[in-house]
Design a protein around this motif. Sequence first.
Motif, PDB file in Angstrom:
ATOM      1  N   GLY A  99       0.536  -0.871   0.001  1.00 53.89           N
ATOM      2  CA  GLY A  99       0.111  -0.067  -0.357  1.00 53.89           C
ATOM      3  C   GLY A  99       1.308   1.649   0.025  1.00 53.89           C
ATOM      4  N   LYS A 100       2.005   1.481   0.137  1.00 55.02           N
ATOM      5  CA  LYS A 100       2.944   2.187   0.086  1.00 55.02           C
ATOM      6  C   LYS A 100       3.688   2.484  -1.044  1.00 55.02           C
ATOM      7  N   LEU A 101       3.454   4.165  -1.748  1.00 55.85           N
ATOM      8  CA  LEU A 101       3.947   4.470  -2.968  1.00 55.85           C
ATOM      9  C   LEU A 101       5.397   4.820  -3.082  1.00 55.85           C
ATOM     10  N   ILE A 102       5.824   4.697  -4.313  1.00 52.90           N
ATOM     11  CA  ILE A 102       7.140   5.535  -3.725  1.00 52.90           C
ATOM     12  C   ILE A 102       6.933   6.473  -4.719  1.00 52.90           C
ATOM     13  N   PHE A 103       6.676   8.384  -4.733  1.00 55.46           N
ATOM     14  CA  PHE A 103       6.841   8.688  -5.692  1.00 55.46           C
ATOM     15  C   PHE A 103       8.363   9.073  -6.728  1.00 55.46           C
ATOM     16  N   GLY A 104       8.361   9.072  -7.924  1.00 55.18           N
ATOM     17  CA  GLY A 104       9.618  10.037  -8.737  1.00 55.18           C
ATOM     18  C   GLY A 104       9.193  11.483  -8.349  1.00 55.18           C
TER      19      GLY A 104
ATOM     20  N   ASN B  28     -15.194   4.428   0.426  1.00 53.64           N
ATOM     21  CA  ASN B  28     -15.816   3.621   1.447  1.00 53.64           C
ATOM     22  C   ASN B  28     -13.918   2.733   0.779  1.00 53.64           C
ATOM     23  N   HIS B  29     -13.057   4.096   0.985  1.00 49.11           N
ATOM     24  CA  HIS B  29     -11.716   3.297   0.634  1.00 49.11           C
ATOM     25  C   HIS B  29     -11.094   3.205   2.571  1.00 49.11           C
ATOM     26  N   GLU B  30     -10.638   1.609   2.148  1.00 49.37           N
ATOM     27  CA  GLU B  30      -9.561   0.888   3.374  1.00 49.37           C
ATOM     28  C   GLU B  30      -8.373   2.215   3.601  1.00 49.37           C
ATOM     29  N   TYR B  31      -7.434   2.351   3.029  1.00 48.79           N
ATOM     30  CA  TYR B  31      -6.434   3.443   2.776  1.00 48.79           C
ATOM     31  C   TYR B  31      -6.227   4.800   2.934  1.00 48.79           C
ATOM     32  N   TYR B  48       0.369   7.756   7.075  1.00 45.62           N
ATOM     33  CA  TYR B  48      -0.514   6.339   5.925  1.00 45.62           C
ATOM     34  C   TYR B  48      -1.561   5.670   7.404  1.00 45.62           C
ATOM     35  N   SER B  49      -2.581   5.419   6.660  1.00 49.74           N
ATOM     36  CA  SER B  49      -3.680   3.882   7.493  1.00 49.74           C
ATOM     37  C   SER B  49      -4.800   3.380   6.462  1.00 49.74           C
ATOM     38  N   VAL B  50      -4.164   2.285   6.588  1.00 51.39           N
ATOM     39  CA  VAL B  50      -4.742   1.411   6.773  1.00 51.39           C
ATOM     40  C   VAL B  50      -5.682   0.372   6.662  1.00 51.39           C
ATOM     41  N   GLY B  51      -6.188   1.429   8.020  1.00 50.78           N
ATOM     42  CA  GLY B  51      -8.256   1.027   8.225  1.00 50.78           C
ATOM     43  C   GLY B  51      -8.057   2.289   9.529  1.00 50.78           C
ATOM     44  N   GLU B  52      -9.470   2.070   9.369  1.00 54.24           N
ATOM     45  CA  GLU B  52      -9.901   2.839  11.162  1.00 54.24           C
ATOM     46  C   GLU B  52      -9.065   2.214  12.362  1.00 54.24           C
ATOM     47  N   GLY B  53      -8.716   3.378  12.493  1.00 54.08           N
ATOM     48  CA  GLY B  53      -7.483   3.125  14.043  1.00 54.08           C
ATOM     49  C   GLY B  53      -6.976   2.814  13.723  1.00 54.08           C
ATOM     50  N   THR B  54      -5.263   2.470  13.264  1.00 51.93           N
ATOM     51  CA  THR B  54      -4.322   2.205  12.571  1.00 51.93           C
ATOM     52  C   THR B  54      -4.027   4.325  11.627  1.00 51.93           C
ATOM     53  N   THR B  55      -2.624   4.162  12.214  1.00 47.79           N
ATOM     54  CA  THR B  55      -1.573   4.868  11.484  1.00 47.79           C
ATOM     55  C   THR B  55      -0.152   3.783  11.413  1.00 47.79           C
ATOM     56  N   ALA B  56       0.362   4.618  10.823  1.00 46.88           N
ATOM     57  CA  ALA B  56       1.711   4.231  10.327  1.00 46.88           C
ATOM     58  C   ALA B  56       1.833   5.065   9.819  1.00 46.88           C
ATOM     59  N   TYR B  95      -8.218   1.291  -2.198  1.00 44.91           N
ATOM     60  CA  TYR B  95      -8.866   0.424  -1.868  1.00 44.91           C
ATOM     61  C   TYR B  95      -7.404  -0.484  -1.151  1.00 44.91           C
ATOM     62  N   ALA B  96      -8.242  -2.089  -0.702  1.00 42.84           N
ATOM     63  CA  ALA B  96      -6.381  -2.454   0.081  1.00 42.84           C
ATOM     64  C   ALA B  96      -5.800  -2.918  -0.965  1.00 42.84           C
ATOM     65  N   PRO B  97      -4.747  -3.561  -1.259  1.00 40.99           N
ATOM     66  CA  PRO B  97      -4.104  -3.910  -2.253  1.00 40.99           C
ATOM     67  C   PRO B  97      -5.217  -4.969  -2.263  1.00 40.99           C
ATOM     68  N   ASP B  98      -5.277  -5.236  -3.703  1.00 42.45           N
ATOM     69  CA  ASP B  98      -5.991  -6.703  -4.287  1.00 42.45           C
ATOM     70  C   ASP B  98      -4.242  -8.602  -4.472  1.00 42.45           C
ATOM     71  N   PRO B  99      -4.689  -9.177  -4.301  1.00 39.77           N
ATOM     72  CA  PRO B  99      -3.761 -10.046  -4.162  1.00 39.77           C
ATOM     73  C   PRO B  99      -3.338 -10.254  -5.512  1.00 39.77           C
ATOM     74  N   GLY B 100      -4.418  -9.861  -6.331  1.00 35.42           N
ATOM     75  CA  GLY B 100      -4.760 -10.037  -7.902  1.00 35.42           C
ATOM     76  C   GLY B 100      -3.552  -9.593  -8.686  1.00 35.42           C
ATOM     77  N   THR B 101      -3.941  -8.028  -8.686  1.00 36.88           N
ATOM     78  CA  THR B 101      -3.990  -7.347  -9.304  1.00 36.88           C
ATOM     79  C   THR B 101      -2.695  -6.135  -9.055  1.00 36.88           C
ATOM     80  N   GLY B 102      -2.469  -6.001  -7.251  1.00 39.07           N
ATOM     81  CA  GLY B 102      -1.346  -5.619  -6.741  1.00 39.07           C
ATOM     82  C   GLY B 102      -2.210  -4.351  -6.176  1.00 39.07           C
ATOM     83  N   ASN B 103      -1.462  -3.077  -5.400  1.00 39.59           N
ATOM     84  CA  ASN B 103      -1.484  -1.932  -5.160  1.00 39.59           C
ATOM     85  C   ASN B 103      -2.726  -1.337  -5.757  1.00 39.59           C
ATOM     86  N   SER B 104      -3.205  -0.567  -5.475  1.00 36.88           N
ATOM     87  CA  SER B 104      -4.710   0.174  -6.079  1.00 36.88           C
ATOM     88  C   SER B 104      -4.364   1.827  -6.084  1.00 36.88           C
TER      89      SER B 104
END
Lengths: 113, 117
Positions: A99-104, B28-31, B48-56, B95-104
């Motif tokens: 979920g972390k993206l790195i920008f140029g 309704n995005h998670e991230y 950033y945040s990956v859901g309600e109540g979380t931060t990083a 949206y949260a990353p999708d295992p098939g298509t990667g990051n949204s």
Amino acid sequence: AQSVTQLDSHVSVSEGTPVLLRCNYSSSYSPSLFWYVQHPNKGLQLLLKYTSAATLVKGINGFEAEFKKSETSFHLTKPSAHMSDAAEYFCVVSASNTGKLIFGQGTTLQVKP
Amino acid sequence: NAGVTQTPKFRVLKTGQSMTLLCAQDMNHEYMYWYRQDPGMGLRLIHYSVGEGTTAKGEVPDGYNVSRLKKQNFLLGLESAAPSQTSVYFCASSYAPDPGTGNSPLHFGNGTRLTVT
């Protein structure tokens, strides 16, 4: 670790001529790659995304990009520039689905009449 | 469909003042993310945040705090503003990353231009 380098900070083309904006990436994992465009005083808008389904990705407004793993490149192209294409363009990489993206650093595209 | 809305659009602070930037999304995005944009440096991730109540923490978290009490809102706080925090701040969501298509893809707000004197 992942990183992205946009090789040109400024590109100038004439209207109707091809556009090439260059991007190289570094990633330890199979990357997700994006191109975004930013018009003045606006937020960023997604142009296209590489999802590993196809190496040639078509986006909005006639832009496309080709993923070349051997060259670690994801260059953005358009056959014929339009005045409305003048903007700043960002190449973006992510890896391992964090979920972390790195920008140029961005490439400013100038289109001359 | 409003998408991502940032408040305020512009702000001028004096050194040492505090403020909170508000980001709201109706998809309704998670991230959710806060970036700052400075000339020649692209966008750098603050928190950033990956859901309600979380931060990083992102790349440049020092001097900033965030909270995600509700899924649709992501607040960025500056406790004691410094001139180095003069920048354009962008909020984004996905949206949260999708295992098939990667990051949204990220959906961005129009930015907040902050000047600290």
